[in-house]
Design an enzyme around this catalytic site. Structure first.
Site, PDB file in Angstrom:
ATOM      1  N   THR A 260      29.599  45.554  32.399  1.00  0.00           N
ATOM      2  CA  THR A 260      29.276  45.352  33.829  1.00  0.00           C
ATOM      3  C   THR A 260      31.048  45.685  34.526  1.00  0.00           C
ATOM      4  OG1 THR A 260      29.850  43.274  34.283  1.00  0.00           O
ATOM      5  CG2 THR A 260      27.569  43.831  33.622  1.00  0.00           C
ATOM      6  N   GLY A 261      30.681  46.253  35.632  1.00  0.00           N
ATOM      7  CA  GLY A 261      31.819  46.701  36.309  1.00  0.00           C
ATOM      8  C   GLY A 261      32.787  47.801  35.516  1.00  0.00           C
ATOM      9  N   GLY A 262      31.995  48.697  35.008  1.00  0.00           N
ATOM     10  CA  GLY A 262      32.578  49.393  34.005  1.00  0.00           C
ATOM     11  C   GLY A 262      33.174  50.812  34.604  1.00  0.00           C
TER      12      GLY A 262
ATOM     13  N   SER B  13      35.312  51.688  36.832  1.00  0.00           N
ATOM     14  CA  SER B  13      36.823  52.003  37.123  1.00  0.00           C
ATOM     15  C   SER B  13      37.627  50.861  36.559  1.00  0.00           C
ATOM     16  CB  SER B  13      37.059  51.953  38.614  1.00  0.00           C
ATOM     17  OG  SER B  13      36.824  50.706  39.181  1.00  0.00           O
ATOM     18  N   GLY B  14      39.001  50.888  36.531  1.00  0.00           N
ATOM     19  CA  GLY B  14      40.173  50.176  36.047  1.00  0.00           C
ATOM     20  C   GLY B  14      39.776  49.671  34.743  1.00  0.00           C
ATOM     21  N   ILE B  15      40.059  48.028  34.759  1.00  0.00           N
ATOM     22  CA  ILE B  15      39.934  47.753  33.571  1.00  0.00           C
ATOM     23  C   ILE B  15      38.396  47.957  32.699  1.00  0.00           C
ATOM     24  CG2 ILE B  15      39.827  45.291  32.173  1.00  0.00           C
ATOM     25  CD1 ILE B  15      42.110  44.388  33.960  1.00  0.00           C
ATOM     26  N   GLY B  16      37.393  47.724  33.461  1.00  0.00           N
ATOM     27  CA  GLY B  16      36.110  47.871  32.933  1.00  0.00           C
ATOM     28  C   GLY B  16      35.980  49.362  32.324  1.00  0.00           C
TER      29      GLY B  16
ATOM     30  N   SER C 103      41.004  35.589  34.380  1.00  0.00           N
ATOM     31  CA  SER C 103      42.257  35.940  34.801  1.00  0.00           C
ATOM     32  C   SER C 103      43.411  34.855  34.690  1.00  0.00           C
ATOM     33  CB  SER C 103      42.242  36.237  36.178  1.00  0.00           C
ATOM     34  OG  SER C 103      43.360  36.322  37.064  1.00  0.00           O
TER      35      SER C 103
ATOM     36  N   TYR D 165      39.738  33.070  44.746  1.00  0.00           N
ATOM     37  CA  TYR D 165      39.377  33.946  43.545  1.00  0.00           C
ATOM     38  C   TYR D 165      39.930  33.106  42.346  1.00  0.00           C
ATOM     39  CZ  TYR D 165      40.850  37.458  40.355  1.00  0.00           C
ATOM     40  OH  TYR D 165      40.875  38.325  39.176  1.00  0.00           O
TER      41      TYR D 165
END
Length: 244
Positions: free
Chosen positions: A12-14, A16-19, A137, A150
């Site tokens: 999920t959240g794949g 951009s970025g780390i995903g 995190s 956060y």
């Protein structure tokens, strides 16, 4: 042989970025990959880059009905899940004394509620021995000024993994947290001013920021059989900043 050959992975959240880096690494290691994101345009760009064996599904992890649609697609196209990366998350700079109800609701909806239902709704599809990876995190233990809410959501994610590890025998999975440090991604660049990012380098024992590909390599380890006896753990990929 590629370490994820024949496996089905959901990230999920794949988009951009780390995903995106994790999805790319899993693809390179032989997995069939499903990625999600909230914006179709960004997902289309990601799929165009990643190519074969990657399917994109528009999905807001904070919306349970979207997750139902995601897993129905996975069920129809792959039949099961071997690796689940609950990576979708947001960050909001919310100064203490000025935090709004809307900011709290948004952060907890995506980062905590979204993680809970991303995992829970996947249970019927998880194959025995599946690896669940929750993106945490270093903020969970070292919250920065303005990122306290956060950080609280990520602390919740860390504890979800510890709690869910007790269900490993019942459901046949293992669950771990991957906790990145400061990694320049579109989300981080929007959240942390450049001067703060530069100052942070002085606090990191390795003296530099991380790269998405380095986090993806750690995720690949947790996804693979090389970590078959790792369960309920937090793997910090942070250059040592929250470890010493």
């Amino acid at each position: 042989m590629a370490v994820l050959t024949g496996k089905v992975a959901v990230v999920t959240g794949g988009s951009s970025g780390i995903g995106l880096a994790i999805a790319r690494a899993f693809r390179d290691e032989g997995a069939t990959v499903f990625i999600t994101g909230r914006r179709k345009e960004t997902l289309d760009t990601a799929v165009a880059e990643l190519g074969e064996n990657v399917t994109a599904v528009v999905c807001d992890s904070a919306v349970p009905a979207d997750l139902d649609a995601l897993y129905e697609t996975v069920r129809e196209q792959a039949g099961h899940v071997d690796v689940l990366v609950a990576n979708a998350g947001i960050g909001i700079d919310a100064a203490f004394g000025e935090v709004t109800e809307e900011q709290v609701d948004a952060l907890f909806a995506t980062n905590v509620k979204g993680t809970v239902f991303t995992v829970q709704k996947a249970l019927p599809l998880l194959r025995s021995g599946a690896s669940i990876i929750l993106t945490g995190s270093t903020a969970a233990t070292r919250p920065e000024k303005g990122l306290e809410i956060y950080a609280a959501t990520k602390a919740a994610v860390h504890n979800l993994a510890r709690g869910w590890a007790h269900s490993s025998r019942q459901y046949g999975f293992r669950v771990n947290v991957l906790a990145p440090g400061m990694v320049p991604t579109p989300g981080l660049l929007d959240l942390v001013p450049s001067e703060v990012r530069e100052q942070a380098k002085e606090m990191i024992p390795l003296g530099r920021h991380g790269a998405p590909d380095e986090i993806a390599a750690a995720a690949t380890f947790l996804a693979s059989d090389a970590s078959s006896y790792v369960n309920g753990s937090v793997l910090a990929a942070d250059g040592g900043v929250a470890q010493v």
